[in-house]
Write a protein that holds these residues in place. Sequence first.
Motif, PDB file in Angstrom:
ATOM      1  N   GLU A 159       1.049  -1.418  -0.015  1.00  0.00           N
ATOM      2  CA  GLU A 159       0.112  -0.006  -0.117  1.00  0.00           C
ATOM      3  C   GLU A 159       0.809   1.236   0.114  1.00  0.00           C
ATOM      4  O   GLU A 159       0.671   2.215  -0.603  1.00  0.00           O
ATOM      5  CB  GLU A 159      -0.909   0.266   1.279  1.00  0.00           C
ATOM      6  N   MET A 160       1.974   1.308   0.752  1.00  0.00           N
ATOM      7  CA  MET A 160       2.731   2.404   0.850  1.00  0.00           C
ATOM      8  C   MET A 160       3.413   2.713  -0.553  1.00  0.00           C
ATOM      9  O   MET A 160       3.677   3.663  -0.847  1.00  0.00           O
ATOM     10  CB  MET A 160       3.764   2.264   1.863  1.00  0.00           C
TER      11      MET A 160
ATOM     12  N   GLN B 118       0.900   4.037  -3.004  1.00  0.00           N
ATOM     13  CA  GLN B 118       0.642   5.534  -2.354  1.00  0.00           C
ATOM     14  C   GLN B 118       0.717   6.756  -3.520  1.00  0.00           C
ATOM     15  O   GLN B 118       0.143   7.354  -3.875  1.00  0.00           O
ATOM     16  CB  GLN B 118       1.108   6.029  -1.046  1.00  0.00           C
TER      17      GLN B 118
END
Length: 107
Positions: free
Chosen positions: A51-52, A55
């Motif tokens: 997810e990071m 981003q």
Amino acid sequence: MNTAGTIDRPLTHDPKKQAPMKPSTTEPAGSAIPDFTITGATDSRQNRTREMQLQPEALARAHMHERLHAAEQERRAVSLAAARRMQRKAERASMRARRALAIAVMQ
């Protein structure tokens, strides 16, 4: 100049050439929390990392969506201004035609 490096500015960035870390005298031995290898924790860590990593893409996508929305609003505003200009021009032409007709009828 033979001075020891600091944490912020080590003598070398090569980990093999750096001095080994010594155990702290202020903490009792074995006070560190042991690493647990639980599958759920590992999976959540991997998902969080994924997810990071995604981003910046999501941020760029949101930014482009916002810019497209702003461009569409700008196009609508320009189109509306042009339509109003054409409407005023048509009204002036209509008034000239009425005036010309009234003058022709009066003579």
